[in-house]
Design an enzyme around this catalytic site. Sequence first.
Site, mmCIF file in Angstrom:
data_model
loop_
_atom_site.group_PDB
_atom_site.id
_atom_site.type_symbol
_atom_site.label_atom_id
_atom_site.label_comp_id
_atom_site.label_asym_id
_atom_site.label_seq_id
_atom_site.Cartn_x
_atom_site.Cartn_y
_atom_site.Cartn_z
ATOM 1 N N ASN A 85 0.764 -1.108 -0.032
ATOM 2 C CA ASN A 85 -0.033 0.116 -0.121
ATOM 3 C C ASN A 85 0.896 1.160 -0.002
ATOM 4 O O ASN A 85 1.562 1.303 0.857
ATOM 5 C CB ASN A 85 -0.801 -0.032 1.211
ATOM 6 C CG ASN A 85 -1.872 -1.245 1.324
ATOM 7 O OD1 ASN A 85 -2.497 -1.480 0.281
ATOM 8 N ND2 ASN A 85 -2.115 -1.779 2.476
ATOM 9 N N VAL A 94 1.059 2.861 7.759
ATOM 10 C CA VAL A 94 2.572 2.971 8.474
ATOM 11 C C VAL A 94 3.521 3.431 7.538
ATOM 12 O O VAL A 94 3.666 2.707 6.335
ATOM 13 C CB VAL A 94 3.175 1.694 9.086
ATOM 14 C CG1 VAL A 94 4.505 1.839 9.726
ATOM 15 C CG2 VAL A 94 1.924 1.306 10.251
ATOM 16 N N HIS A 98 6.595 -1.418 3.367
ATOM 17 C CA HIS A 98 6.424 -2.542 4.008
ATOM 18 C C HIS A 98 5.584 -3.633 2.863
ATOM 19 O O HIS A 98 4.573 -2.659 2.106
ATOM 20 C CB HIS A 98 5.726 -2.767 5.384
ATOM 21 C CG HIS A 98 4.508 -2.150 5.253
ATOM 22 N ND1 HIS A 98 4.576 -0.741 5.561
ATOM 23 C CD2 HIS A 98 3.354 -2.312 5.328
ATOM 24 C CE1 HIS A 98 3.296 -0.347 5.594
ATOM 25 N NE2 HIS A 98 2.599 -1.412 5.414
ATOM 26 N N HIS A 100 3.302 -6.621 2.343
ATOM 27 C CA HIS A 100 2.219 -7.683 3.134
ATOM 28 C C HIS A 100 2.387 -8.968 2.250
ATOM 29 O O HIS A 100 2.333 -9.034 0.936
ATOM 30 C CB HIS A 100 0.882 -6.961 3.255
ATOM 31 C CG HIS A 100 0.450 -5.856 3.791
ATOM 32 N ND1 HIS A 100 -0.217 -5.838 5.082
ATOM 33 C CD2 HIS A 100 0.621 -4.596 3.363
ATOM 34 C CE1 HIS A 100 -0.416 -4.644 5.374
ATOM 35 N NE2 HIS A 100 0.157 -3.881 4.540
HETATM 36 P P1 AMP Z 1 -0.470 -0.466 5.782
HETATM 37 O O1 AMP Z 1 -1.985 -0.171 5.920
HETATM 38 O O2 AMP Z 1 -0.208 -1.006 4.378
HETATM 39 O O3 AMP Z 1 0.308 0.710 5.984
HETATM 40 O O4 AMP Z 1 -0.242 -1.771 6.789
HETATM 41 C C1 AMP Z 1 0.193 -1.400 8.143
HETATM 42 C C2 AMP Z 1 0.194 -2.756 8.644
HETATM 43 O O5 AMP Z 1 0.795 -2.778 9.966
HETATM 44 C C3 AMP Z 1 -1.353 -2.988 9.256
HETATM 45 O O6 AMP Z 1 -1.735 -4.355 8.556
HETATM 46 C C4 AMP Z 1 -0.958 -3.154 10.867
HETATM 47 O O7 AMP Z 1 -1.896 -4.173 11.257
HETATM 48 C C5 AMP Z 1 0.390 -3.436 10.868
HETATM 49 N N1 AMP Z 1 0.941 -3.071 12.144
HETATM 50 C C6 AMP Z 1 0.802 -2.040 12.840
HETATM 51 N N2 AMP Z 1 1.612 -1.957 13.756
HETATM 52 C C7 AMP Z 1 2.309 -2.972 14.005
HETATM 53 C C8 AMP Z 1 2.931 -3.475 14.901
HETATM 54 N N3 AMP Z 1 3.486 -3.042 16.025
HETATM 55 N N4 AMP Z 1 3.485 -4.699 14.831
HETATM 56 C C9 AMP Z 1 3.035 -5.482 13.607
HETATM 57 N N5 AMP Z 1 2.290 -5.007 12.566
HETATM 58 C C10 AMP Z 1 1.663 -3.772 12.930
#
Ligand code: AMP
Length: 115
Positions: A85, A94, A98, A100
């Site tokens: 994303n 975030v 990253h 997924h």
């Molecule tokens: P995005 O919406 O693509 O930015 O995805 C961010 C992802 O990070 C989401 O699926 C969250 O569940 C995951 N996330 C947020 N904080 C943490 C954390 N502390 N540890 C593991 N995953 C996290």
Amino acid sequence: MEDCIFCKIASGAFGTEFHYEDENVVAFDDLHPQAPVHVLVVPKNHYANIIDGVPAEVLASMAKAVEAVAAKTGIDKTGFRCIMNTGADGGQTVMHLHMHVLGGASLGEGLIAKA
Ligand code: AMP
Ligand code: ZN
């Protein structure tokens, strides 16, 4: 990036269990899994997203991490989906690059999925 949660996790600050680690990236379980397998592949250095000048060796490590995670979890046999994303319209929450990796059940035929 002092306040970046993924910088902290990737540095090992929380003792997170990594499914894969090399000099460039780590892979760990998503906090809120959207599928039986939901792993995040995260560079150790901070890049905002996939269009933030990510070096080729980091991208190569991300691909290696996907391969390792897929083999470890068995989704190499059943299939999976990789999602990055990016930005507001992409639903990125975030702001540290990253990927997924989602699998372990049929994810449907949608072109995109919000993890
Ligand atoms: P995005 O919406 O693509 O930015 O995805 C961010 C992802 O990070 C989401 O699926 C969250 O569940 C995951 N996330 C947020 N904080 C943490 C954390 N502390 N540890 C593991 N995953 C996290
Ligand atoms: Zn960061």
